[in-house]
Write a protein that holds these residues in place. Structure first.
Motif, PDB file in Angstrom:
ATOM      1  N   THR A  16       0.836  -1.209   0.000  1.00  0.00           N
ATOM      2  CA  THR A  16       0.000   0.000   0.000  1.00  0.00           C
ATOM      3  C   THR A  16       0.867   1.253   0.000  1.00  0.00           C
ATOM      4  OG1 THR A  16      -1.772  -1.151   1.197  1.00  0.00           O
ATOM      5  CG2 THR A  16      -1.779   1.254   1.287  1.00  0.00           C
ATOM      6  N   VAL A  17       1.908   1.258   0.853  1.00  0.00           N
ATOM      7  CA  VAL A  17       2.803   2.419   0.925  1.00  0.00           C
ATOM      8  C   VAL A  17       3.394   2.712  -0.458  1.00  0.00           C
ATOM      9  CG1 VAL A  17       5.019   3.243   1.841  1.00  0.00           C
ATOM     10  CG2 VAL A  17       3.378   2.111   3.374  1.00  0.00           C
ATOM     11  N   GLN A  18       3.786   1.645  -1.160  1.00  0.00           N
ATOM     12  CA  GLN A  18       4.460   1.820  -2.441  1.00  0.00           C
ATOM     13  C   GLN A  18       3.534   2.330  -3.530  1.00  0.00           C
ATOM     14  OE1 GLN A  18       6.066  -2.112  -2.495  1.00  0.00           O
ATOM     15  NE2 GLN A  18       8.134  -1.458  -1.938  1.00  0.00           N
ATOM     16  N   LYS A  19       2.229   2.041  -3.405  1.00  0.00           N
ATOM     17  CA  LYS A  19       1.366   2.407  -4.530  1.00  0.00           C
ATOM     18  C   LYS A  19       0.373   3.532  -4.267  1.00  0.00           C
ATOM     19  CE  LYS A  19      -2.464  -0.745  -4.093  1.00  0.00           C
ATOM     20  NZ  LYS A  19      -2.843  -2.109  -3.897  1.00  0.00           N
ATOM     21  N   THR A  20       0.112   3.859  -3.000  1.00  0.00           N
ATOM     22  CA  THR A  20      -0.954   4.843  -2.757  1.00  0.00           C
ATOM     23  C   THR A  20      -0.494   6.283  -3.017  1.00  0.00           C
ATOM     24  OG1 THR A  20      -2.652   5.585  -1.218  1.00  0.00           O
ATOM     25  CG2 THR A  20      -0.484   5.178  -0.282  1.00  0.00           C
ATOM     26  N   ASP A  21      -1.429   7.112  -3.437  1.00  0.00           N
ATOM     27  CA  ASP A  21      -1.174   8.542  -3.559  1.00  0.00           C
ATOM     28  C   ASP A  21      -2.082   9.315  -2.621  1.00  0.00           C
ATOM     29  OD1 ASP A  21       0.932   8.652  -5.519  1.00  0.00           O
ATOM     30  OD2 ASP A  21      -0.536   7.886  -6.955  1.00  0.00           O
ATOM     31  N   ASP A  22      -2.599   8.617  -1.628  1.00  0.00           N
ATOM     32  CA  ASP A  22      -3.497   9.223  -0.646  1.00  0.00           C
ATOM     33  C   ASP A  22      -2.773   9.323   0.698  1.00  0.00           C
ATOM     34  OD1 ASP A  22      -6.460   9.902   0.075  1.00  0.00           O
ATOM     35  OD2 ASP A  22      -5.793   8.483   1.616  1.00  0.00           O
ATOM     36  N   LYS A  23      -2.661  10.546   1.194  1.00  0.00           N
ATOM     37  CA  LYS A  23      -1.873  10.775   2.412  1.00  0.00           C
ATOM     38  C   LYS A  23      -2.393   9.965   3.596  1.00  0.00           C
ATOM     39  CE  LYS A  23      -0.746  14.352   5.784  1.00  0.00           C
ATOM     40  NZ  LYS A  23      -0.789  15.788   6.132  1.00  0.00           N
ATOM     41  N   ALA A  24      -3.698   9.989   3.827  1.00  0.00           N
ATOM     42  CA  ALA A  24      -4.267   9.297   4.991  1.00  0.00           C
ATOM     43  C   ALA A  24      -4.023   7.790   4.883  1.00  0.00           C
ATOM     44  CB  ALA A  24      -5.761   9.592   5.103  1.00  0.00           C
ATOM     45  N   GLU A  25      -4.169   7.266   3.657  1.00  0.00           N
ATOM     46  CA  GLU A  25      -3.964   5.828   3.459  1.00  0.00           C
ATOM     47  C   GLU A  25      -2.503   5.450   3.708  1.00  0.00           C
ATOM     48  OE1 GLU A  25      -5.710   2.523   0.424  1.00  0.00           O
ATOM     49  OE2 GLU A  25      -4.631   4.165  -0.537  1.00  0.00           O
ATOM     50  N   MET A  26      -1.598   6.325   3.255  1.00  0.00           N
ATOM     51  CA  MET A  26      -0.177   6.025   3.469  1.00  0.00           C
ATOM     52  C   MET A  26       0.190   6.088   4.952  1.00  0.00           C
ATOM     53  SD  MET A  26       3.306   7.597   1.860  1.00  0.00           S
ATOM     54  CE  MET A  26       2.969   7.004   0.226  1.00  0.00           C
ATOM     55  N   ILE A  72      10.713   3.234   9.310  1.00  0.00           N
ATOM     56  CA  ILE A  72       9.275   3.507   9.190  1.00  0.00           C
ATOM     57  C   ILE A  72       8.973   4.898   9.753  1.00  0.00           C
ATOM     58  CG2 ILE A  72       6.978   2.836  10.038  1.00  0.00           C
ATOM     59  CD1 ILE A  72       8.037  -0.122   9.995  1.00  0.00           C
ATOM     60  N   ASP A  73       9.586   5.243  10.890  1.00  0.00           N
ATOM     61  CA  ASP A  73       9.346   6.559  11.494  1.00  0.00           C
ATOM     62  C   ASP A  73       9.820   7.691  10.575  1.00  0.00           C
ATOM     63  OD1 ASP A  73       8.092   5.580  13.732  1.00  0.00           O
ATOM     64  OD2 ASP A  73       9.848   5.643  15.016  1.00  0.00           O
ATOM     65  N   ASP A  74      10.962   7.495   9.915  1.00  0.00           N
ATOM     66  CA  ASP A  74      11.442   8.510   8.965  1.00  0.00           C
ATOM     67  C   ASP A  74      10.429   8.701   7.834  1.00  0.00           C
ATOM     68  OD1 ASP A  74      13.729   8.884  10.434  1.00  0.00           O
ATOM     69  OD2 ASP A  74      14.986   7.572   9.185  1.00  0.00           O
ATOM     70  N   SER A  75       9.898   7.582   7.346  1.00  0.00           N
ATOM     71  CA  SER A  75       8.919   7.639   6.262  1.00  0.00           C
ATOM     72  C   SER A  75       7.616   8.284   6.742  1.00  0.00           C
ATOM     73  CB  SER A  75       8.671   6.214   5.738  1.00  0.00           C
ATOM     74  OG  SER A  75       7.786   6.227   4.647  1.00  0.00           O
ATOM     75  N   LEU A  76       7.210   7.928   7.969  1.00  0.00           N
ATOM     76  CA  LEU A  76       5.982   8.505   8.548  1.00  0.00           C
ATOM     77  C   LEU A  76       6.080  10.022   8.669  1.00  0.00           C
ATOM     78  CD1 LEU A  76       4.604   6.400  11.578  1.00  0.00           C
ATOM     79  CD2 LEU A  76       3.273   7.427   9.713  1.00  0.00           C
ATOM     80  N   LYS A  77       7.255  10.507   9.059  1.00  0.00           N
ATOM     81  CA  LYS A  77       7.455  11.946   9.205  1.00  0.00           C
ATOM     82  C   LYS A  77       7.193  12.653   7.875  1.00  0.00           C
ATOM     83  CE  LYS A  77      10.651  11.999  12.619  1.00  0.00           C
ATOM     84  NZ  LYS A  77      12.080  11.828  12.969  1.00  0.00           N
ATOM     85  N   LEU A  78       7.754  12.080   6.804  1.00  0.00           N
ATOM     86  CA  LEU A  78       7.579  12.660   5.476  1.00  0.00           C
ATOM     87  C   LEU A  78       6.109  12.582   5.050  1.00  0.00           C
ATOM     88  CD1 LEU A  78      10.797  11.104   3.934  1.00  0.00           C
ATOM     89  CD2 LEU A  78      10.389  13.548   4.309  1.00  0.00           C
ATOM     90  N   ALA A  79       5.492  11.424   5.288  1.00  0.00           N
ATOM     91  CA  ALA A  79       4.086  11.246   4.893  1.00  0.00           C
ATOM     92  C   ALA A  79       3.194  12.244   5.637  1.00  0.00           C
ATOM     93  CB  ALA A  79       3.639   9.814   5.167  1.00  0.00           C
ATOM     94  N   ALA A  81       4.003  15.069   6.696  1.00  0.00           N
ATOM     95  CA  ALA A  81       4.262  16.415   6.179  1.00  0.00           C
ATOM     96  C   ALA A  81       3.707  16.576   4.759  1.00  0.00           C
ATOM     97  CB  ALA A  81       5.765  16.695   6.199  1.00  0.00           C
ATOM     98  N   GLY A  82       3.096  15.498   4.229  1.00  0.00           N
ATOM     99  CA  GLY A  82       2.506  15.588   2.890  1.00  0.00           C
ATOM    100  C   GLY A  82       3.472  15.259   1.769  1.00  0.00           C
ATOM    101  N   ASP A  83       4.701  14.858   2.112  1.00  0.00           N
ATOM    102  CA  ASP A  83       5.703  14.510   1.100  1.00  0.00           C
ATOM    103  C   ASP A  83       5.607  13.008   0.788  1.00  0.00           C
ATOM    104  OD1 ASP A  83       7.878  14.081  -0.509  1.00  0.00           O
ATOM    105  OD2 ASP A  83       9.384  14.787   0.937  1.00  0.00           O
ATOM    106  N   LEU A  84       4.611  12.640  -0.007  1.00  0.00           N
ATOM    107  CA  LEU A  84       4.362  11.221  -0.279  1.00  0.00           C
ATOM    108  C   LEU A  84       5.473  10.615  -1.127  1.00  0.00           C
ATOM    109  CD1 LEU A  84       0.494  10.989  -0.788  1.00  0.00           C
ATOM    110  CD2 LEU A  84       1.842  11.194   1.300  1.00  0.00           C
TER     111      LEU A  84
END
Ligand code: HEM
Length: 106
Positions: A16-26, A72-79, A81-84
């Motif tokens: 899901t992380v790799q394919k979604t373009d929806d912030k909430a879903e990511m 995962i936490d590094d990725s979550l921070k970006l997500a 912040a809206g940086d998908l």
């Protein structure tokens, strides 16, 4: 939830992380991955059955999962912040940690 179940969650949520373009879903998928990786730390892989909790191998198993949780936490921070795109780029690093963990403990 056993270790296999945790791993299945990691696999599905990573897709899901790799394919979604929806912030909430990511954010949700990354949070699910974080929960599964934390739960995996409370489980013992068959290969480590019988090892004392303070053995080098068990510590290494926990350290490998902590590495994944940090990524995962590094990725979550970006997500968050809206940086998908950045979050997805960061998530590419999960695979190396997965492969390391599987080589040693699967
Ligand atoms: C994003 C990262 C990861 C993904 C997507 C992933 C995915 C998987 C999958 C799909 C399985 C097979 C589960 C099944 O039999 O249904 C598995 C098994 C396993 N993984 Fe991972 N994994 C990841 C990270 C890790 C890490 C970091 C470790 C160790 C520190 C690890 C240790 C294991 C072990 C020990 C098994 C065997 C579990 C069992 O069948 O009892 N994995 N993983």
């Amino acid at each position: 939830q056993d270790l296999e179940g945790d791993m299945d969650v990691l696999k599905g949520a990573l897709r899901t992380v790799q394919k979604t373009d929806d912030k909430a879903e990511m954010v949700r998928a990354l949070s699910d991955m974080r929960t599964a990786a934390s739960d995996a730390k409370t489980r013992t892989p068959d290969k480590l059955e019988g090892q004392p909790a303070d053995s080098a191998q068990v510590k290494d198993y926990h350290a490998e999962l902590d590495k994944l949780i940090g990524q995962i936490d590094d990725s979550l921070k970006l997500a968050n912040a809206g940086d998908l795109a950045g979050a997805k780029e960061q998530a590419k690093q999960f695979a190396a940690t997965r492969d390391e963990g599987h080589k040693k403990f699967r």
